[in-house]
Design an enzyme around this catalytic site. Structure first.
Site, short mmCIF file in Angstrom:
data_model
loop_
_atom_site.label_atom_id
_atom_site.label_comp_id
_atom_site.label_asym_id
_atom_site.label_seq_id
_atom_site.Cartn_x
_atom_site.Cartn_y
_atom_site.Cartn_z
N LYS A 82 159.46 -39.57 -52.29
CA LYS A 82 160.28 -39.73 -53.33
C LYS A 82 161.79 -39.07 -52.71
O LYS A 82 162.81 -39.15 -53.35
CB LYS A 82 159.63 -38.95 -54.55
CG LYS A 82 158.52 -39.62 -55.11
CD LYS A 82 158.38 -39.12 -56.52
CE LYS A 82 157.33 -40.26 -57.10
NZ LYS A 82 156.18 -40.63 -56.43
C1 PLP Z 1 154.99 -41.48 -56.52
C2 PLP Z 1 154.26 -41.43 -55.46
C3 PLP Z 1 153.59 -42.77 -55.22
C4 PLP Z 1 153.77 -44.05 -56.18
O1 PLP Z 1 155.10 -44.66 -55.92
P1 PLP Z 1 155.49 -45.41 -57.26
O2 PLP Z 1 156.94 -45.86 -56.66
O3 PLP Z 1 155.32 -45.05 -58.47
O4 PLP Z 1 154.64 -46.97 -57.05
C5 PLP Z 1 152.76 -43.08 -54.13
N1 PLP Z 1 152.46 -41.75 -53.27
C6 PLP Z 1 153.08 -40.74 -53.52
C7 PLP Z 1 152.87 -39.68 -52.56
C8 PLP Z 1 153.97 -40.69 -54.63
O5 PLP Z 1 154.55 -39.25 -54.80
#
Ligand code: PLP
Length: 463
Positions: free
Chosen positions: A110
């Site tokens: 993120k």
């Molecule tokens: C948020 C997150 C996901 C999922 O991502 P999306 O964009 O919601 O599909 C997968 N792995 C980790 C470690 C995350 O923080």
């Protein structure tokens, strides 16, 4: 480039307005009016670029109302916070190319989007002479990445609610050791659902929202998706320089945000460059059921060892529906109303066929996730975090001979030491980014699960 809403109720608006609007004013999601397909000559020009340079070129197609040199500063600044010179390096593990998206400040993917978004918000607000208070609830990853994206920014403050004593020690450490004066961690005496309900109620009070210029940084923000398109193109270029002309990506998915960026990259690159997108889910498998049988129906959220994918309603899904239904906003509107009422959407055989041209999917349960972490570690010495392991298991199950497979690794294993220990008998080594936080003072405010108390707190501290 101008933007419209999936529900048809927004006049075309420019990029900078899209960023601060977040959710479209008609309740839909914002999308660019077109996605340009790159000719081979452009791909050739992009081949030698660094990650930030590539980000600038890709984003320019979608921005339009920010001068190029300003956009460059925002991008460059965002990615110097990553601790790897390639920003998102690719390593070969058991015949699969693992793209490590976790080299940012909070060790999860993120950061790739939120480091950029924080810069972008600060830039737009200072231009307009405005301020903004970010409000959100977190059970983990999003909260820390959002805090690191906003901390220290001018004209902004961030209030993040988390369930007191119920988030993982690493996540609590990352969120509460931040010392910037514009960061407020609110530890709520309740569950994550309580936190979410409070946030929802506060956003529902439009006068309060307006007065304090409340905003969100959730995964429906277009700028987050845009920042994520870049690494798919980056991944394709890295394999292309080794003589490959097509590539398949496997994406561990929760809110459909990450993989939707892959859908856009697939439309931008020459036809067939991204051969397939493999969607990987844990037991929370609404998207897997959609892709395999055309049944998109709400189930109960099951807690797993990959908590950031424990999601049933995928908030970015609506964007895909808009494309699937050939940009028919009325159809999207009717479907979303129906889903709200019944918790279910079904698709025709013809639609399902088109969906399956875009995606494959694999559901990976917890025992296979642990088994994958263990096997990969014993065979190669590489340690996967549980989210990336869901992806890896899906990648191994759907790999085709002769087609390179890139698996997106979304978190550093040290963020989930308990699950890793269960799989390999020991905790992963701690990177500096975590070790240096230990022993630091924690900053948070414990509040009851009471919307009035939370509002009073915001009232007192908002900028
Ligand atoms: C948020 C997150 C996901 C999922 O991502 P999306 O964009 O919601 O599909 C997968 N792995 C980790 C470690 C995350 O923080």
């Amino acid at each position: 480039m101008k933007y419209i809403s999936t529900r048809g109720g927004v006049e075309p608006i420019p990029f900078s307005q899209v960023v601060t609007m977040g959710l479209a004013t008609d309740g839909g999601l914002l999308l660019p009016q077109g996605v340009p397909r790159m000719p081979p000559s452009v791909i050739e020009d992009w081949q030698g670029l660094s990650y930030p340079q590539l980000a600038l070129e890709v984003m320019e197609f979608f921005v339009g109302d920010i001068p190029r040199k300003d956009l460059w500063t925002l991008i460059e600044h965002a990615y110097t916070s990553f601790d790897h010179p390639q920003v998102v390096p690719i390593v070969k593990v058991d015949g699969v190319s693992v793209m490590e998206l976790f080299h940012g400040p909070t060790l999860a993917f993120k950061d790739v989007a939120l480091q950029f978004l924080g810069n972008l918000f600060e830039y737009l607000l200072s231009q307009r002479g405005e301020r903004m208070n970010i409000l959100g609830a977190t059970s983990g990853d999003t909260g820390s990445a959002a805090i690191y994206g906003i901390k220290g920014r001018k004209n902004m403050a961030i209030f993040i609610l988390h369930p007191h004593g119920r988030i993982s020690p690493v996540q609590e450490l990352q969120m509460t050791t931040v010392t910037d004066a514009n960061v407020y961690n609110l530890a709520i005496e309740g569950t994550f659902d309580d936190c979410q309900a409070i946030v929802k109620e506060i956003f529902g009070d439009l006068r309060f929202k307006d007065r304090h210029r409340l905003g969100a940084v959730n995964s429906i923000n277009w700028a987050r998706i845009l920042a994520q398109v870049v690494y798919y193109i980056w991944g394709f270029l890295r394999l292309r320089e080794k003589g490959m002309n097509e590539v398949t990506f496997t994406v561990p998915t929760g809110n459909f945000g990450n993989i939707f960026a892959g859908v856009l990259a697939k439309r931008m690159l020459p036809h067939g460059a991204i051969r397939r997108l493999v969607l990987a889910t844990n037991e929370n498998d609404i998207l897997h059921r959609f892709i395999t049988s055309g049944d998109y129906s709400l189930g109960r959220v099951v807690p797993t060892i990959s908590p950031s994918m424990d999601i049933q309603v995928a908030s970015n899904f609506e964007r895909y529906l808009y494309y699937l239904w050939d940009r028919d906003p009325m159809k999207v509107r009717r479907a979303m109303d129906k889903f709200k009422k019944t918790g279910r959407l079904t698709f025709t055989a013809g639609e399902l066929k088109r969906v399956q041209e875009d995606f494959d999917s694999v559901r990976v349960d917890q025992s296979l996730t642990l088994k994958t972490i263990g096997e990969i570690y014993r065979e190669t010495g590489y340690i996967l975090d549980p989210h990336s392991a869901v992806g890896m298991a899906a990648a191994l199950a759907s790999k085709e001979e002769g087609v390179p497979m890139v698996c997106l690794a979304t978190a550093h294993p040290a963020k989930f030491p308990k699950a890793v220990k269960k799989a390999i008998g020991k905790e992963p080594p701690k990177p500096m980014r975590i070790a240096e936080l230990e022993g630091r003072k924690r900053h948070f405010e414990v509040l009851p699960a009471d919307v009035i108390k939370v509002k009073a707190y915001i009232e007192e501290h908002a900028i």
